[in-house]
Design an enzyme around this catalytic site. Structure first.
Site, mmCIF file in Angstrom:
data_model
loop_
_atom_site.group_PDB
_atom_site.id
_atom_site.type_symbol
_atom_site.label_atom_id
_atom_site.label_comp_id
_atom_site.label_asym_id
_atom_site.label_seq_id
_atom_site.Cartn_x
_atom_site.Cartn_y
_atom_site.Cartn_z
ATOM 1 N N TRP A 69 0.807 -1.234 0.000
ATOM 2 C CA TRP A 69 0.000 0.000 0.000
ATOM 3 C C TRP A 69 0.835 1.277 0.000
ATOM 4 O O TRP A 69 1.828 1.386 0.726
ATOM 5 C CB TRP A 69 -0.890 -0.014 1.239
ATOM 6 N N ASP B 251 -0.390 9.151 0.526
ATOM 7 C CA ASP B 251 0.153 10.495 0.261
ATOM 8 C C ASP B 251 1.651 10.547 -0.069
ATOM 9 O O ASP B 251 2.454 9.879 0.596
ATOM 10 C CB ASP B 251 0.017 11.395 1.495
ATOM 11 N N GLN C 181 3.464 7.746 2.203
ATOM 12 C CA GLN C 181 2.734 6.967 3.190
ATOM 13 C C GLN C 181 2.700 5.525 2.692
ATOM 14 O O GLN C 181 2.246 5.249 1.575
ATOM 15 C CB GLN C 181 1.299 7.510 3.332
ATOM 16 N N ASP D 4 -0.051 16.628 9.331
ATOM 17 C CA ASP D 4 0.475 16.901 7.991
ATOM 18 C C ASP D 4 1.237 18.230 7.916
ATOM 19 O O ASP D 4 0.927 19.093 7.075
ATOM 20 C CB ASP D 4 -0.648 16.861 6.932
ATOM 21 N N GLU E 195 -6.699 18.417 5.353
ATOM 22 C CA GLU E 195 -5.478 17.615 5.434
ATOM 23 C C GLU E 195 -4.413 18.207 4.510
ATOM 24 O O GLU E 195 -4.718 18.957 3.577
ATOM 25 C CB GLU E 195 -5.762 16.169 4.993
HETATM 26 C C1 FRU Z 1 -4.360 12.183 3.752
HETATM 27 C C2 FRU Z 1 -4.109 11.542 5.101
HETATM 28 C C3 FRU Z 1 -3.326 12.484 5.983
HETATM 29 C C4 FRU Z 1 -2.650 11.552 6.953
HETATM 30 C C5 FRU Z 1 -2.353 10.360 6.076
HETATM 31 C C6 FRU Z 1 -2.425 9.045 6.794
HETATM 32 O O1 FRU Z 1 -4.610 11.261 2.741
HETATM 33 O O2 FRU Z 1 -5.334 11.171 5.695
HETATM 34 O O3 FRU Z 1 -4.104 13.477 6.602
HETATM 35 O O4 FRU Z 1 -1.512 12.072 7.536
HETATM 36 O O5 FRU Z 1 -3.283 10.383 5.021
HETATM 37 O O6 FRU Z 1 -1.948 8.015 6.003
#
Ligand code: FRU
Length: 484
Positions: free
Chosen positions: A17, A20, A36, A147, A198
């Site tokens: 997976w 972001d 991420q 974030d 976010e």
């Molecule tokens: C945005 C988000 C961010 C967070 C991350 C978690 O897509 O929700 O706000 O830090 O993904 O994976």
């Protein structure tokens, strides 16, 4: 892993997976792209920062995982900067990389705790040390506090952090990335509040390329909410930032979206791109929280958009954010078809003879008639990119684009206003294995959409309500990168 699902020009993790883009920073000849990542699963889970580097924004090398969860929680999204003057004292007077990210701690019987933390690297991002004083920033009131995007604010000689707080953005300032002072909160009564805010980003851009006239741009991604058909998407504001507060322009009273498609989320820009280059480069996560965990794929899930150059263009409705794919991508273009001043029938015939699942179509069409260009066309499926001359809209219709049953709101037609220039629509359509990205009208009309056609659906067609339509130009390129 299915080779048919992995984009050629789009970064995806080798396995598992991805969501972001994080910590994008340019340092010593390399563009860093952290992301991420759930390295042990195909859906969102305990988050790490994956890591890739590129010298040209087109070919990426995935490196070892950069940041692992620890006692403060999982590693959520954030940014990275070059600490040129060693304000942190981490680097013995030399420049080095600092990541500023959210720690997300799940807690029994109470809401998760989100705090901001630091990690630093003395070896060009290859290994990272978490700061012993983590976390460096907490908030007593907000559960959603995440974030952080950090920039060096030249006029006040301080670091500035934009960080999402519930459904607003808060700005903080710091001399050393460790001690942060609250500046202001932005967002009450302005913009879309369809979901939690976010992944903010804040940067200054010249208007029409004139450095004497610049504005600040604030990007804010908005999380999915069940009642919102579009799912998660990214809005932007233009205005002025003095180091503590963001004052929006009049044009920012209207909600403005970065992308008219469904699959460009959590996009932020690279830090420390050299001044001689001067570009503001963005990459987004090419998915949507509405269905991100369900997309049909094997072995890996999630990819980034094409990297894009951002600019501000003055228009009658105010300074407008425009995008084009990073010019480095042009090196992948292999010309296959080139027609100038071609009648519709000839252009349609030439297109119908092509078979490509990955390509760029670069077309100039008269704007007085509606037209439809189909890509990834097979016996039972097709993706339409169309211009509706009456409504002045460009759209992507993925209703019949291939696999779509994994979520009821995936199939659909997504439109964006398209302002012709000199009576023409100029458009670039980048087609990769599971995506279309449309850039039109000087980058003002942009649509990014995932599609899941069968590998064999690789045909094209072109049609118009005006059978006499004359095309000023139509070019098609294959996209080839050495060794891929
Ligand atoms: C945005 C988000 C961010 C967070 C991350 C978690 O897509 O929700 O706000 O830090 O993904 O994976």
């Amino acid at each position: 892993m299915s080779a048919h699902d992995r984009g050629k020009l789009h970064f995806s993790a080798k396995e598992n997976w991805l969501n972001d883009p994080n910590g994008m920073v340019y340092f010593e000849g390399e563009y860093h792209l952290f992301f991420q990542h759930h390295p042990h699963g195909m859906t969102h889970g305990p988050m790490y920062w994956g890591h890739a580097v590129s010298r040209d924004l087109t070919e990426w090398e995935e490196l070892d995982i950069a940041l692992f969860p620890d006692e403060h929680g999982m590693i959520f999204s954030g940014s990275a900067v070059v600490d040129w003057n060693d304000t942190t004292g981490f680097f013995g007077g030399e420049p080095g990389l600092v990541a500023i990210f959210t720690h997300h701690l799940e807690r029994e019987g109470q809401p998760a705790l989100q705090t901001q933390s630091l990690a630093y690297s003395k070896d060009r991002g290859r290994t990272w040390t978490k700061y012993a004083g983590n976390p460096v920033l907490k908030h007593d009131d907000y559960i959603d506090f995440r974030d952080p995007k950090v920039l060096w604010h030249e006029p006040t000689s301080r670091w500035v952090m934009a960080v999402a707080c519930g459904d607003t953005v808060c700005f903080y300032a710091s001399p050393d990335l460790k001690e942060w002072t609250f500046g202001s909160e932005f967002g009450d009564g302005i913009g879309s509040h369809d979901g939690v805010w976010e992944c903010p980003d804040l940067f200054e851009l010249a208007v029409d390329g004139d450095p004497a006239r610049s504005r600040w741009v604030l990007l804010v991604s908005i999380g999915d909410a069940p009642a919102v058909e579009e799912g998660s998407r990214t809005q932007y504001f233009t205005g002025f930032f003095d180091g503590a507060s963001f004052v929006p322009d009049a044009a920012s009273q209207a909600v403005r979206w970065l992308d008219g498609g469904r699959d460009n989320y959590a996009g932020v820009t690279w830090s420390d791109v050299p001044k001689e280059d001067g570009r503001r480069l963005l990459i987004g996560w090419m998915s949507n929280w509405k269905y991100a965990n369900l997309t049909p794929t094997e072995g890996f899930r999630g990819a980034m958009t094409l990297p894009r150059e951002l600019a501000l263009a003055s228009t009658p409705s105010g300074d407008t954010l425009v995008q084009r794919p990073a010019r480095e991508l042009e090196r992948a273009l292999v010309p296959l078809l080139e027609l100038a001043d071609a009648p519709l029938a000839a252009a349609a015939e030439a297109l119908a003879a092509l078979r490509l699942d990955i390509c760029l179509i670069r077309a100039v069409l008269p704007a007085q008639s509606s037209f439809v260009l189909e890509v990834r066309k097979g016996a039972a499926e097709t993706t339409e990119i169309g211009f509706d001359a009456k409504l002045g809209q460009l759209y992507v219709d993925r209703t019949r684009s291939g696999r779509s049953g994994f979520h009821p709101q995936f199939a659909g037609r997504h439109a964006v206003a398209a302002e012709p220039a000199d009576g023409r629509i100029e458009l670039d359509i980048w087609v990769d294995r599971t995506s279309v990205e449309v850039f039109a009208c000087g980058g003002q009309a942009v649509l990014t959409d995932l599609i899941y056609p069968s590998p064999g659906s690789d045909g094209f067609s072109l049609s118009s309500e005006d059978p006499e339509l004359q095309l000023p130009s139509l070019r098609v390129f294959a996209l080839e990168l050495p060794g891929r």
